[in-house]
Structures are given as C-alpha cells and as structure tokens.
Design a protein around this motif. Structure first.
Motif, PDB file in Angstrom:
ATOM      1  N   VAL A   9      -5.246   8.776  -6.647  1.00 40.19           N
ATOM      2  CA  VAL A   9      -5.616   7.308  -6.720  1.00 40.19           C
ATOM      3  C   VAL A   9      -7.016   7.045  -6.479  1.00 40.19           C
ATOM      4  N   SER A  10      -7.740   6.584  -7.579  1.00 39.83           N
ATOM      5  CA  SER A  10      -9.174   6.194  -7.498  1.00 39.83           C
ATOM      6  C   SER A  10      -9.200   4.673  -7.338  1.00 39.83           C
ATOM      7  N   PHE A  11     -10.560   4.262  -6.629  1.00 39.71           N
ATOM      8  CA  PHE A  11     -10.912   2.901  -6.705  1.00 39.71           C
ATOM      9  C   PHE A  11     -12.315   2.937  -6.524  1.00 39.71           C
ATOM     10  N   ARG A  12     -13.173   1.827  -7.381  1.00 34.65           N
ATOM     11  CA  ARG A  12     -14.348   1.635  -7.190  1.00 34.65           C
ATOM     12  C   ARG A  12     -14.546   0.079  -6.717  1.00 34.65           C
ATOM     13  N   ASN A  13     -15.567   0.005  -5.867  1.00 33.70           N
ATOM     14  CA  ASN A  13     -15.740  -1.401  -5.316  1.00 33.70           C
ATOM     15  C   ASN A  13     -17.084  -1.789  -6.501  1.00 33.70           C
ATOM     16  N   ASP A  14     -16.617  -2.625  -7.488  1.00 36.78           N
ATOM     17  CA  ASP A  14     -17.592  -3.040  -8.276  1.00 36.78           C
ATOM     18  C   ASP A  14     -18.252  -4.358  -7.882  1.00 36.78           C
ATOM     19  N   SER A  15     -17.874  -4.759  -6.830  1.00 37.63           N
ATOM     20  CA  SER A  15     -18.571  -6.038  -6.132  1.00 37.63           C
ATOM     21  C   SER A  15     -19.911  -5.836  -5.637  1.00 37.63           C
ATOM     22  N   THR A  16     -20.691  -6.824  -5.152  1.00 38.51           N
ATOM     23  CA  THR A  16     -22.091  -6.724  -4.342  1.00 38.51           C
ATOM     24  C   THR A  16     -21.749  -6.759  -3.027  1.00 38.51           C
ATOM     25  N   ARG A  17     -20.390  -6.896  -2.557  1.00 38.15           N
ATOM     26  CA  ARG A  17     -20.192  -6.892  -0.857  1.00 38.15           C
ATOM     27  C   ARG A  17     -19.650  -5.640  -0.563  1.00 38.15           C
ATOM     28  N   VAL A  18     -19.725  -5.320   0.878  1.00 39.18           N
ATOM     29  CA  VAL A  18     -19.031  -4.280   1.792  1.00 39.18           C
ATOM     30  C   VAL A  18     -17.536  -4.843   1.975  1.00 39.18           C
ATOM     31  N   LEU A  19     -16.624  -4.056   1.490  1.00 35.93           N
ATOM     32  CA  LEU A  19     -15.284  -4.387   1.631  1.00 35.93           C
ATOM     33  C   LEU A  19     -15.187  -3.835   3.339  1.00 35.93           C
ATOM     34  N   LYS A  20     -14.771  -4.607   3.951  1.00 35.76           N
ATOM     35  CA  LYS A  20     -14.685  -4.095   5.464  1.00 35.76           C
ATOM     36  C   LYS A  20     -13.294  -3.604   5.792  1.00 35.76           C
ATOM     37  N   ASP A  21     -12.937  -2.690   6.613  1.00 36.68           N
ATOM     38  CA  ASP A  21     -11.791  -2.117   7.161  1.00 36.68           C
ATOM     39  C   ASP A  21     -10.882  -1.976   6.308  1.00 36.68           C
ATOM     40  N   ALA A  22     -11.208  -1.393   5.123  1.00 37.21           N
ATOM     41  CA  ALA A  22     -10.119  -1.123   3.994  1.00 37.21           C
ATOM     42  C   ALA A  22      -8.837  -0.174   4.233  1.00 37.21           C
ATOM     43  N   VAL A  23      -7.791  -0.503   3.945  1.00 34.78           N
ATOM     44  CA  VAL A  23      -6.586   0.538   3.943  1.00 34.78           C
ATOM     45  C   VAL A  23      -6.155   0.624   2.500  1.00 34.78           C
ATOM     46  N   LEU A  24      -5.851   1.935   2.304  1.00 32.96           N
ATOM     47  CA  LEU A  24      -5.095   2.063   1.034  1.00 32.96           C
ATOM     48  C   LEU A  24      -3.524   2.390   1.354  1.00 32.96           C
ATOM     49  N   THR A  25      -2.546   1.852   0.996  1.00 34.31           N
ATOM     50  CA  THR A  25      -1.191   1.773   1.061  1.00 34.31           C
ATOM     51  C   THR A  25      -0.859   2.480  -0.329  1.00 34.31           C
ATOM     52  N   PHE A  26       0.058   3.545  -0.424  1.00 37.68           N
ATOM     53  CA  PHE A  26       0.535   4.050  -1.414  1.00 37.68           C
ATOM     54  C   PHE A  26       2.143   4.213  -1.171  1.00 37.68           C
ATOM     55  N   ASN A  27       2.745   3.391  -2.167  1.00 39.64           N
ATOM     56  CA  ASN A  27       4.185   3.401  -2.210  1.00 39.64           C
ATOM     57  C   ASN A  27       4.984   4.136  -3.132  1.00 39.64           C
ATOM     58  N   LEU A  28       6.183   4.821  -2.455  1.00 38.37           N
ATOM     59  CA  LEU A  28       6.725   5.765  -3.138  1.00 38.37           C
ATOM     60  C   LEU A  28       7.980   5.112  -3.761  1.00 38.37           C
ATOM     61  N   PRO A  29       8.455   5.600  -4.931  1.00 40.29           N
ATOM     62  CA  PRO A  29       9.952   4.941  -5.189  1.00 40.29           C
ATOM     63  C   PRO A  29      10.927   5.830  -4.615  1.00 40.29           C
ATOM     64  N   GLU A  30      12.256   5.350  -4.734  1.00 41.46           N
ATOM     65  CA  GLU A  30      13.159   6.030  -4.419  1.00 41.46           C
ATOM     66  C   GLU A  30      13.538   7.308  -5.227  1.00 41.46           C
ATOM     67  N   GLY A  31      13.876   8.355  -4.457  1.00 46.34           N
ATOM     68  CA  GLY A  31      14.043   9.763  -5.068  1.00 46.34           C
ATOM     69  C   GLY A  31      12.585  10.542  -5.117  1.00 46.34           C
ATOM     70  N   THR A  32      11.490  10.041  -4.399  1.00 51.60           N
ATOM     71  CA  THR A  32      10.526  10.843  -4.239  1.00 51.60           C
ATOM     72  C   THR A  32      10.159  11.051  -2.865  1.00 51.60           C
ATOM     73  N   VAL A  33       9.071  11.859  -2.429  1.00 47.68           N
ATOM     74  CA  VAL A  33       8.797  12.178  -0.837  1.00 47.68           C
ATOM     75  C   VAL A  33       7.438  12.514  -0.927  1.00 47.68           C
ATOM     76  N   LEU A  34       6.635  12.485   0.267  1.00 45.68           N
ATOM     77  CA  LEU A  34       5.340  12.921   0.276  1.00 45.68           C
ATOM     78  C   LEU A  34       5.575  14.280   0.733  1.00 45.68           C
ATOM     79  N   VAL A  35       5.130  15.352   0.342  1.00 47.89           N
ATOM     80  CA  VAL A  35       5.113  16.673   0.782  1.00 47.89           C
ATOM     81  C   VAL A  35       4.661  16.660   2.196  1.00 47.89           C
ATOM     82  N   GLY A  36       5.522  17.344   3.272  1.00 45.55           N
ATOM     83  CA  GLY A  36       5.182  17.447   4.360  1.00 45.55           C
ATOM     84  C   GLY A  36       5.222  16.086   5.425  1.00 45.55           C
ATOM     85  N   LYS A  37       5.945  15.334   4.924  1.00 44.36           N
ATOM     86  CA  LYS A  37       6.084  13.926   5.600  1.00 44.36           C
ATOM     87  C   LYS A  37       7.748  13.827   5.720  1.00 44.36           C
ATOM     88  N   PRO A  38       8.463  13.246   6.908  1.00 34.61           N
ATOM     89  CA  PRO A  38       9.761  12.656   6.890  1.00 34.61           C
ATOM     90  C   PRO A  38      10.086  12.194   5.639  1.00 34.61           C
TER      91      PRO A  38
END
Length: 87
Positions: A9-38
């Motif tokens: 997942v790539s993201f570029r802040n093309d604005s002229t402002r600082v984006l404070k306290d940014a959090v990236l959420t990655f959603n997985l569809p049914e039938g997939t898992v994150l390796v090493g996670k429950p």
C-alpha cells in the motif's frame, strides 16, 4: 491454504499541509488472513504519525488465501488523520 504473498500500500501526501496522527487501516476480505496474526483478525491498523507535505509512505502486508479457488478478492486500505490540519 495458499502461499503467502505481499500486498503493498503506497500513499503520497500531495497537499501542502502536515497530516497529523495518520493511521492506515488495511481491511481483509473473507477467506484471507494476515500471516502471523490470528485468523479472526480482518483488519490491521498501523500508526503512521505525522505525514509532512509531499511525504510518501509504503507499507507491506503479508497475506494468504485460506479458502476458495479461482475467486477474486478485494482488499481495501484507508488513511485517517486529524481533520484539524485541513484548516
């Protein structure tokens, strides 16, 4: 079960402002898992902190298919940040 693979997942802040306290959420569809996670975990949050103007982030997610054959899966990622920075 399938073989693990990476989703980038790539993201570029093309604005002229600082984006404070940014959090990236990655959603997985049914039938997939994150390796090493429950297996019941269907999303991953990553705190990115402050993203300066013009900054670029790249996050890797190691995933694996655990059900279904020859099916299409849609992954979603969202970045949330402090709205006060848009002023």
């Amino acid at each position: 079960m399938g073989m693990p693979f990476d989703i980038v997942v790539s993201f570029r802040n093309d604005s002229t402002r600082v984006l404070k306290d940014a959090v990236l959420t990655f959603n997985l569809p049914e039938g997939t898992v994150l390796v090493g996670k429950p297996s019941r975990q269907n999303l991953e949050n990553r705190e990115l902190g402050d993203l300066g103007a013009g900054s670029f982030i790249r996050e890797n997610f190691r995933v694996m298919f655990v059900g279904g054959v020859n099916v299409i899966k849609n992954f979603e990622s969202v970045i949330v940040y402090n709205p006060d920075t848009l002023g």
